[in-house]
Design a protein around this motif. Sequence first.
Motif, PDB file in Angstrom:
ATOM      1  N   ASP A 223       0.831  -1.211   0.000  1.00  0.00           N
ATOM      2  CA  ASP A 223       0.000   0.000   0.000  1.00  0.00           C
ATOM      3  C   ASP A 223       0.864   1.259   0.000  1.00  0.00           C
ATOM      4  OD1 ASP A 223      -2.226  -1.643   0.118  1.00  0.00           O
ATOM      5  OD2 ASP A 223      -2.253  -1.635   2.313  1.00  0.00           O
ATOM      6  N   THR A 224       0.246   2.338  -0.425  1.00  0.00           N
ATOM      7  CA  THR A 224       0.910   3.646  -0.422  1.00  0.00           C
ATOM      8  C   THR A 224       0.877   4.232   0.985  1.00  0.00           C
ATOM      9  OG1 THR A 224       0.214   4.044  -2.702  1.00  0.00           O
ATOM     10  CG2 THR A 224       0.887   5.965  -1.418  1.00  0.00           C
ATOM     11  N   LEU A 225       1.994   4.763   1.418  1.00  0.00           N
ATOM     12  CA  LEU A 225       2.047   5.382   2.743  1.00  0.00           C
ATOM     13  C   LEU A 225       1.194   6.648   2.752  1.00  0.00           C
ATOM     14  CD1 LEU A 225       5.828   5.047   3.691  1.00  0.00           C
ATOM     15  CD2 LEU A 225       3.928   3.574   4.360  1.00  0.00           C
ATOM     16  N   PRO A 226       0.504   6.922   3.850  1.00  0.00           N
ATOM     17  CA  PRO A 226      -0.422   8.059   3.890  1.00  0.00           C
ATOM     18  C   PRO A 226       0.285   9.391   4.104  1.00  0.00           C
ATOM     19  CG  PRO A 226      -0.388   6.976   6.015  1.00  0.00           C
ATOM     20  CD  PRO A 226       0.516   6.168   5.116  1.00  0.00           C
ATOM     21  N   SER A 227      -0.483  10.457   3.957  1.00  0.00           N
ATOM     22  CA  SER A 227      -0.004  11.802   4.288  1.00  0.00           C
ATOM     23  C   SER A 227      -0.515  12.154   5.675  1.00  0.00           C
ATOM     24  CB  SER A 227      -0.507  12.824   3.270  1.00  0.00           C
ATOM     25  OG  SER A 227       0.008  12.537   1.983  1.00  0.00           O
ATOM     26  N   GLU A 228       0.300  12.874   6.437  1.00  0.00           N
ATOM     27  CA  GLU A 228      -0.068  13.274   7.792  1.00  0.00           C
ATOM     28  C   GLU A 228       0.310  14.735   7.999  1.00  0.00           C
ATOM     29  OE1 GLU A 228      -1.499  11.803  10.401  1.00  0.00           O
ATOM     30  OE2 GLU A 228      -1.740   9.778   9.610  1.00  0.00           O
ATOM     31  N   ARG A 229      -0.272  15.325   9.023  1.00  0.00           N
ATOM     32  CA  ARG A 229       0.122  16.671   9.413  1.00  0.00           C
ATOM     33  C   ARG A 229       1.162  16.557  10.518  1.00  0.00           C
ATOM     34  NH1 ARG A 229      -2.544  20.445   6.948  1.00  0.00           N
ATOM     35  NH2 ARG A 229      -1.745  22.095   8.289  1.00  0.00           N
ATOM     36  N   THR A 230       2.315  17.163  10.282  1.00  0.00           N
ATOM     37  CA  THR A 230       3.417  17.124  11.239  1.00  0.00           C
ATOM     38  C   THR A 230       3.665  18.532  11.750  1.00  0.00           C
ATOM     39  OG1 THR A 230       4.390  15.289   9.992  1.00  0.00           O
ATOM     40  CG2 THR A 230       5.806  16.436  11.558  1.00  0.00           C
ATOM     41  N   LEU A 231       3.305  18.761  13.009  1.00  0.00           N
ATOM     42  CA  LEU A 231       3.391  20.098  13.595  1.00  0.00           C
ATOM     43  C   LEU A 231       2.698  21.125  12.699  1.00  0.00           C
ATOM     44  CD1 LEU A 231       6.997  20.185  15.097  1.00  0.00           C
ATOM     45  CD2 LEU A 231       4.834  19.773  16.264  1.00  0.00           C
ATOM     46  N   GLY A 232       1.545  20.723  12.167  1.00  0.00           N
ATOM     47  CA  GLY A 232       0.728  21.616  11.364  1.00  0.00           C
ATOM     48  C   GLY A 232       1.061  21.640   9.895  1.00  0.00           C
ATOM     49  N   LEU A 233       2.182  21.043   9.489  1.00  0.00           N
ATOM     50  CA  LEU A 233       2.606  21.063   8.095  1.00  0.00           C
ATOM     51  C   LEU A 233       2.314  19.714   7.458  1.00  0.00           C
ATOM     52  CD1 LEU A 233       3.981  23.133   6.238  1.00  0.00           C
ATOM     53  CD2 LEU A 233       6.167  22.093   6.811  1.00  0.00           C
ATOM     54  N   GLY A 234       1.709  19.724   6.262  1.00  0.00           N
ATOM     55  CA  GLY A 234       1.389  18.487   5.574  1.00  0.00           C
ATOM     56  C   GLY A 234       2.650  17.756   5.135  1.00  0.00           C
ATOM     57  N   TRP A 235       2.692  16.442   5.403  1.00  0.00           N
ATOM     58  CA  TRP A 235       3.858  15.622   5.054  1.00  0.00           C
ATOM     59  C   TRP A 235       3.388  14.377   4.317  1.00  0.00           C
ATOM     60  CZ3 TRP A 235       6.876  12.089   8.919  1.00  0.00           C
ATOM     61  CH2 TRP A 235       7.989  11.530   8.270  1.00  0.00           C
ATOM     62  N   CYS A 236       3.724  14.294   3.031  1.00  0.00           N
ATOM     63  CA  CYS A 236       3.428  13.104   2.229  1.00  0.00           C
ATOM     64  C   CYS A 236       4.587  12.132   2.439  1.00  0.00           C
ATOM     65  CB  CYS A 236       3.274  13.463   0.753  1.00  0.00           C
ATOM     66  SG  CYS A 236       3.035  12.032  -0.328  1.00  0.00           S
ATOM     67  N   THR A 237       4.367  11.103   3.249  1.00  0.00           N
ATOM     68  CA  THR A 237       5.457  10.191   3.592  1.00  0.00           C
ATOM     69  C   THR A 237       5.864   9.313   2.418  1.00  0.00           C
ATOM     70  OG1 THR A 237       3.811   8.657   4.497  1.00  0.00           O
ATOM     71  CG2 THR A 237       4.907  10.125   6.046  1.00  0.00           C
ATOM     72  N   GLU A 238       4.951   9.052   1.493  1.00  0.00           N
ATOM     73  CA  GLU A 238       5.294   8.215   0.333  1.00  0.00           C
ATOM     74  C   GLU A 238       6.325   8.918  -0.544  1.00  0.00           C
ATOM     75  OE1 GLU A 238       5.426   4.998  -2.135  1.00  0.00           O
ATOM     76  OE2 GLU A 238       4.256   5.098  -0.275  1.00  0.00           O
ATOM     77  N   LYS A 239       6.107  10.213  -0.815  1.00  0.00           N
ATOM     78  CA  LYS A 239       7.036  11.000  -1.635  1.00  0.00           C
ATOM     79  C   LYS A 239       8.069  11.726  -0.778  1.00  0.00           C
ATOM     80  CE  LYS A 239       3.698  11.875  -5.349  1.00  0.00           C
ATOM     81  NZ  LYS A 239       2.988  12.936  -6.115  1.00  0.00           N
ATOM     82  N   ASP A 240       7.911  11.667   0.533  1.00  0.00           N
ATOM     83  CA  ASP A 240       8.766  12.385   1.476  1.00  0.00           C
ATOM     84  C   ASP A 240       8.873  13.858   1.086  1.00  0.00           C
ATOM     85  OD1 ASP A 240      10.288  12.725   3.724  1.00  0.00           O
ATOM     86  OD2 ASP A 240      12.174  12.138   2.769  1.00  0.00           O
ATOM     87  N   ALA A 241       7.714  14.499   1.041  1.00  0.00           N
ATOM     88  CA  ALA A 241       7.658  15.903   0.644  1.00  0.00           C
ATOM     89  C   ALA A 241       6.614  16.631   1.473  1.00  0.00           C
ATOM     90  CB  ALA A 241       7.320  16.020  -0.839  1.00  0.00           C
ATOM     91  N   PHE A 242       6.856  17.922   1.685  1.00  0.00           N
ATOM     92  CA  PHE A 242       5.852  18.768   2.329  1.00  0.00           C
ATOM     93  C   PHE A 242       4.795  19.128   1.294  1.00  0.00           C
ATOM     94  CE2 PHE A 242       9.575  20.098   5.070  1.00  0.00           C
ATOM     95  CZ  PHE A 242       9.143  19.369   6.180  1.00  0.00           C
ATOM     96  N   ILE A 243       3.541  19.046   1.694  1.00  0.00           N
ATOM     97  CA  ILE A 243       2.441  19.343   0.780  1.00  0.00           C
ATOM     98  C   ILE A 243       1.536  20.385   1.416  1.00  0.00           C
ATOM     99  CG2 ILE A 243       2.490  17.094  -0.373  1.00  0.00           C
ATOM    100  CD1 ILE A 243       0.194  16.226   1.446  1.00  0.00           C
ATOM    101  N   PHE A 244       0.737  21.012   0.569  1.00  0.00           N
ATOM    102  CA  PHE A 244      -0.168  22.059   1.037  1.00  0.00           C
ATOM    103  C   PHE A 244      -1.563  21.769   0.496  1.00  0.00           C
ATOM    104  CE2 PHE A 244       4.083  23.699   0.762  1.00  0.00           C
ATOM    105  CZ  PHE A 244       4.238  24.370   1.967  1.00  0.00           C
ATOM    106  N   THR A 245      -2.522  21.823   1.372  1.00  0.00           N
ATOM    107  CA  THR A 245      -3.909  21.607   0.973  1.00  0.00           C
ATOM    108  C   THR A 245      -4.675  22.895   1.188  1.00  0.00           C
ATOM    109  OG1 THR A 245      -4.442  20.782   3.180  1.00  0.00           O
ATOM    110  CG2 THR A 245      -3.894  19.143   1.492  1.00  0.00           C
TER     111      THR A 245
END
Length: 478
Positions: A223-245
């Motif tokens: 499965d694809t690893l999920p995205s989470e909010r890390t200290l308020g900042l979006g973190w896509c763990t699959e791509k290991d990148a900060f994301i913005f929604t």
Amino acid sequence: MDEILSSGHAEPVPTECPPDGKIWYLPHFAVYHPKKKKLRVAFDASVKYQDKCLNDELLSGPDHVNCLPGILLRFRKEPIAFSGDIQKMFLNFKVNTEERDYLRFLWVDRDLETIKEYRMTVHLFGATSSGVATFALRKLASEASEKHPAAANFIIKDFYVDDGIRSVKSPEEAINLIRDTTNICKAANLRLHKFISNSREVLEAIPESEKTANLQGLHLYKDTLPSERTLGLGWCTEKDAFIFTSNPIDKPATKRGILSSVSQIYDLLGFLAPFLLQGRIVMQQACQESKGWDNEVSPTLQSKWKQWRDNLNNLNQIHIPRCLKPTEFGDVKRAEIHYFSDASFDGYGACAYSRIINNEGNIHVTLIAAKSKVVPLKGLTIPRLELQSSVEATRLKSFIGEELDMDIDQECFWSDSKAALGFIKNNDTPFQFFTANRVSEIRRHSNPKQWHHVPGSENPADSVTWSFSKSTYEKHMV
């Protein structure tokens, strides 16, 4: 509330009165988090009665809370990253028995007819004195520093209240760090859980019950690893990148609506600096119109506001690499940081880029952080604004130097303004107060020999001064 009572976090008020006869009742209300689908009980220690509130009488103690942007900055150092959370941190620290009568509250019994008095036995989130929880956590880490130095350092430096994030060089180091930190917390009956990582190897070593909810039941290697909010900042763990929604904004075109919309964008490291600058410019122009907070702005300004609001959808396309170096880059042989500054009549700012070289001579450049500010209503000339942007570059350097905790071989500053460079390097001519104060600050944090000229067309800091449009956004930001 049943959970608070059954866990011993609150107790019935004893029949005898407190020795000094002083008590305080706290109002409470329910707070529902739609994303987490959780209901929390919030006790308000700031409500006043007869011009007094509980927080006015409590000691705050020293500030032990770490710098949040600094934690996020260090989170970008190494390729393997993880985060965790201490369960109900404030509710794990007891209040002295003789002081609990200041934490009384009323609650109805299940028959909905009998009102009962209770008092909290633990510290409250939002109370001035709740900083004692952070103090106790750091003390716990200090006591364990000889046996677990890395874990103690993690708790002391990279925890923001109850959330801890860290990046390390290898999965093995992350696994050991998580294990040791968990054991330190266990010694004080604290549960460190809700772990997430960009490394499947690290996640495999964590018990299922201690992972974040989005990871439980997930097949780590299919499965694809999920995205989470890390200290308020979006973190896509699959791509290991900060994301913005960006959520659709349904706010009126008034000063209140514009301020609310601009303020809801969370960007501590300035990745969205060019975009946010344009929203702040609209807000500044709205204030100039001398209308009420709930009166609609002029049609011209409404058009600018609509253009900015429509471009919110483009934020979903931005992915900022979390790590300052790419995967499999290897050891860094040389590390440099380059600071760029620029200004226009609308805004000014600065940005910082890391330039690293490995043993094979490969070079990688990454944006570290940026800052942008709206030009003040009091008019300033372009040379003065360029000088002010150079000040922002040195302030950015001070912040990164203090928080990044990384060996840097060289630091360079770049400006496309020959006037600003002339001010910085001039040792002969006395300056007026405005120029003298800013040149003095620049020289305190940098050497004039570090400053160089860059053509405006090649200056990345130029982006914070652009008039915003969708085409320039797609060209320079996405």
